[in-house]
Enzyme design. Structure first.
Site, PDB file in Angstrom:
ATOM      1  N   CYS A  28       8.470  37.427 -46.822  1.00 40.41           N
ATOM      2  CA  CYS A  28       7.276  38.252 -46.937  1.00 40.41           C
ATOM      3  C   CYS A  28       6.961  38.493 -48.403  1.00 40.41           C
ATOM      4  O   CYS A  28       7.692  38.083 -49.303  1.00 40.41           O
ATOM      5  CB  CYS A  28       7.448  39.583 -46.205  1.00 40.41           C
ATOM      6  N   CYS A  31       9.589  40.037 -50.598  1.00 37.87           N
ATOM      7  CA  CYS A  31      10.591  39.099 -51.126  1.00 37.87           C
ATOM      8  C   CYS A  31      10.084  38.440 -52.402  1.00 37.87           C
ATOM      9  O   CYS A  31      10.831  38.243 -53.364  1.00 37.87           O
ATOM     10  CB  CYS A  31      10.907  38.023 -50.089  1.00 37.87           C
ATOM     11  N   ASP A 426     -23.362  18.177 -69.161  1.00 43.18           N
ATOM     12  CA  ASP A 426     -23.550  17.303 -70.306  1.00 43.18           C
ATOM     13  C   ASP A 426     -24.272  16.061 -69.780  1.00 43.18           C
ATOM     14  O   ASP A 426     -24.137  15.716 -68.608  1.00 43.18           O
ATOM     15  CB  ASP A 426     -22.190  16.933 -70.898  1.00 43.18           C
TER      16      ASP A 426
END
Length: 744
Positions: A28, A31, A426
């Site tokens: 989870c 952790c 560009d």
């Protein structure tokens, strides 16, 4: 033992180093926070980012004071096991836990006669006592590690719920009198203790399978390299060798139906090559002598001899995998918030469970009912979904993007992409082919065409500008030998100059040459015509005397008009930002349907133009491919580099397009937006789930509807929450490249 299998970049002991650790045992977001904190405390660590979905930690550290062994020790001290990226586990624990739970549920469902209830409870006791220590061993071990390190996580909640329900049930079964004295009631909760573990294991197994599917595209990239290469030895024989034995300038053979071993240049042969896995372009391309060849691509027909140019981590495929891995290791701001919430989430749930127990007990309910309700609170809480929402979505999105020839730099790019409303291009090499051709030559009075072309090609030889390369190619095609140039200098955005046979020769913009005192009156008619036609003009002079002007034209890319149309479809305004003259820029803009033109922009001014658009409230993406585009890419909200362009442009970008198809710009933005929305959906679901169901588990609906949540059902809901977040992210695998609408 240690939960880390480590792959490291080459480490300079006196410089910044990086290591990737695969960490096992995380379940989870809490952790994740624990591992990150443990790594951050190691002296010399500059940054640590842990990804729950890939089970990896990416660490930047000072190689002079820290090494991988210390990082490994920190992970071990945090309490995580040695199985870094374990093979898929057979689902025996959850299967047996579920079967045992089926037996104990028979009592709860009324399938066992009331007279036999107490005797059957002994059977439940035996089954639960056998199943819990084995099926729940990982959960209990991780919970114990957390207690030892004064940390809490999902395992804390599940283990506490299972142990409490088991302990209460043991008392009710073994000593009914004590249970009566403690007001525990008559019902045992063995099925809850076993089902809690069973549902958690089953949910983790489903989640693991879903995560494997999520990482499928990324893992497929790493499998593109063949195991061996057919190296041609100096005596002409062919030997099969491992890829690690290939060196630059080695020659290897690729046969029909084989994948290319590494990047190289074809020295003999001609073949159709499938590059779709790297570029996203489905059409096969024909490659022959002199053409570059990318490692991992598939030769369809024909045999090729290839000279190695790059090996190992320098190959295009290796860099793609590294960039994808970097993206997976990054975190979006939303995930950082989720991780912060998860760090205090479990302690808050423990407090809510305690308050729930106290409230039910004080309201006069038996202790057994209070215990059951507080257990439901413990096991329904789901920090896992919070931790998985972002990394799984990024994993699937980045993998799908890679399949489409788009590389995602980091998770933060996704959040920026969702707000983009203006895309700046560009011109040269991005909207156009970037390979202009000479269309006409105009000679000034006193010069000859042969002299103009030879001197023009000679002075332009030192420049890498596309117009300069076109002039050089034109001169060579006319058979002119290049003359020696001394004192060569390049004036950014203006032109070049150098000495040929003692004379100062200049090439560049007409305005620049006039500033240098060159009389261009004899070229005025030609310059006006080139201006009206929207072509590019390069003017040449010798000392202060005009030599002539060469007109060039750059073709637009085949799909550029469709690319602009696709951007309009997704709500983006298009802008062309170019150093070319306005007449040239506007001709291209009209042909493509571009909304706005910014012309005559010097390289150093491009970033300022992007900043000016942002100052107007625009959210700007910049698309470019050259060295002079890098500042503008970095200044934009979202930098998009063409993969065929300069390395510095790719380094400054958030998205890199490996394909030459400019339509991928719209596809990349759309996929980034979709991924960002998926992240928000996952986090929204995770927060809403916990906000709504924790009160339900605590009994909030009992006074009005008489609805109470059994701990076993709470465990099932918790597992479903994590799996649903992963399954929602998997929908990104179905994303398709954008195509223009079919005209009615």
């Amino acid at each position: 033992m240690l939960a880390a299998i480590v792959s490291t970049a080459p480490v300079d002991r006196d410089a910044r180093a990086e290591a990737s650790l695969a960490v096992g045992g995380m379940t989870c977001a809490a952790c994740v926070r624990r591992v990150e904190r443990a790594l951050a405390k190691v002296p010399g660590v500059k940054d640590a980012s842990v990804n729950l979905a890939t089970e990896r930690a990416r660490v930047e550290f000072d190689g002079a004071v820290c090494d991988v062994a210390k990082l490994e020790a920190a992970v071990e001290a945090a309490g995580y096991n040695a199985k870094a990226i374990a093979p898929e586990r057979a689902p025996w624990p959850e299967t047996i836990a579920s079967l045992a739970s089926g037996a104990v549920m028979m009592v709860a469902m009324g399938l066992v006669p009331a007279a036999l209830h107490h005797r059957w409870m002994w059977v439940e006791l035996a089954l639960a006592t056998l199943v819990l220590p084995w099926a729940g061993r990982t959960t209990f071990a991780q919970a114990w590690h957390g207690i030892r390190h004064r940390e809490t996580n999902m395992h804390t909640l599940v283990a506490l719920g299972a142990i409490v329900s088991y302990a209460v049930s043991v008392v009710i079964t073994v000593s009914p009198s004590l249970a009566h004295a403690l007001k525990l009631g008559h019902r045992a909760y063995f099925e809850s203790s076993v089902f809690v573990i069973g549902f958690v294991l089953l949910g983790k197994s489903l989640e693991h399978r879903a995560r494997l599917r999520a990482s499928e595209a990324i893992r497929s990239l790493a499998k593109l390299r063949p195991d061996v290469a057919h190296r041609r030895e100096r005596d002409g024989t062919i030997t099969d060798v491992a890829l690690t034995q290939l060196r630059a300038d080695d020659v290897f053979v690729v046969r029909p139906g084989e994948r290319v071993a590494t990047d190289g240049v074809i020295i003999d042969g001609r073949a159709a090559v499938d590059e779709s896995i790297l570029t996203g372009e489905s059409a096969q391309v024909t490659r022959s002598s002199g053409d570059p060849l990318l490692g991992g691509t598939l030769v369809i027909d024909g045999a090729l001899e290839v000279r190695v140019t790059r090996v190992g981590g320098e190959t295009t495929l290796a860099r793609i995998v590294a960039l994808v891995d970097q993206a997976l290791s990054s975190k979006a701001d939303a995930q950082r918030l989720a991780d912060e919430v998860a760090s205090w989430f479990v302690p808050v749930v423990l407090v809510i469970a305690a308050l729930t127990f106290a409230a039910w007990a004080l309201l006069g309910h038996d202790v057994g009912r209070a215990v059951s309700t507080s257990i439901a609170v413990l096991v329904i809480a789901c920090p896992c979904a919070l931790g998985l929402a972002t990394p799984v979505a990024v994993m699937v999105g980045a993998g799908r993007a890679a399949e489409l020839g788009i590389l995602l730099r980091n998770a933060a790019s996704l959040e920026r992409a969702i707000t983009i409303d203006t895309v700046v291009f560009d011109k040269t090499g991005t909207l156009t082919e970037g390979s202009p051709e000479v269309s006409s030559v105009h000679v000034a009075e006193g010069a000859t065409e042969a002299q103009l072309v030879q001197w023009a090609a000679s002075v332009e030889e030192g420049s890498s500008h596309p117009l300069a390369r076109a002039v050089v190619s034109f001169g060579q095609s006319k058979g002119h030998a290049l003359l020696r140039v001394t004192d060569f200098a390049q004036r950014a955005g203006l032109g070049v100059e150098g000495r040929i046979e003692g004379a100062l020769v200049r090439a560049g913009r007409a305005a620049w040459l006039r500033e240098q005192g060159v009389d261009l009156s004899s070229l005025s008619v030609a310059l006006d015509a080139i201006e009206r036609e929207g072509r590019s003009a390069v003017v040449f002079s010798r000392d202060e005397r005009a030599l002539g002007v060469i007109a060039l034209e750059d073709r637009v890319k085949p799909n550029a008009r469709e690319a602009i149309a696709l951007l309009k479809d997704i709500g983006c305004r298009s802008v062309m930002l170019t150093g070319d003259r306005r007449a040239v820029a506007e001709r291209v803009a009209r042909e493509l349907g571009i909304d706005e033109v910014i012309a005559d922009a010097l390289p150093e001014d491009k970033a300022a133009h992007v900043a000016a658009l942002k100052a107007k409230g625009r959210r700007v993406a910049m698309v470019g491919d050259g060295v002079n585009d890098a500042p503008a890419l970095a200044a934009s909200d979202l930098g998009i580099a063409m993969g065929s362009g300069a390395d510095v442009a790719r380094a400054a970008s958030d998205l890199t397009l490996l394909t030459k198809d400019i339509r991928a710009v719209a596809t990349g933005i759309a996929l980034a937006r979709r991924t960002a929305r998926t992240i928000r959906q996952g986090l929204g679901w995770a927060f809403a789930y916990n906000v709504v169901l924790i009160p339900v588990a605590a009994g909030a609906l009992v006074p009005w509807f008489g609805v109470a949540l059994d701990p076993a059902l709470a465990a099932a809901a918790m597992s479903t929450s994590s799996v649903s977040v992963v399954l929602n992210a998997l929908r990104l695998r179905r994303f398709r490249a954008l195509t223009p609408p079919v005209a009615a």
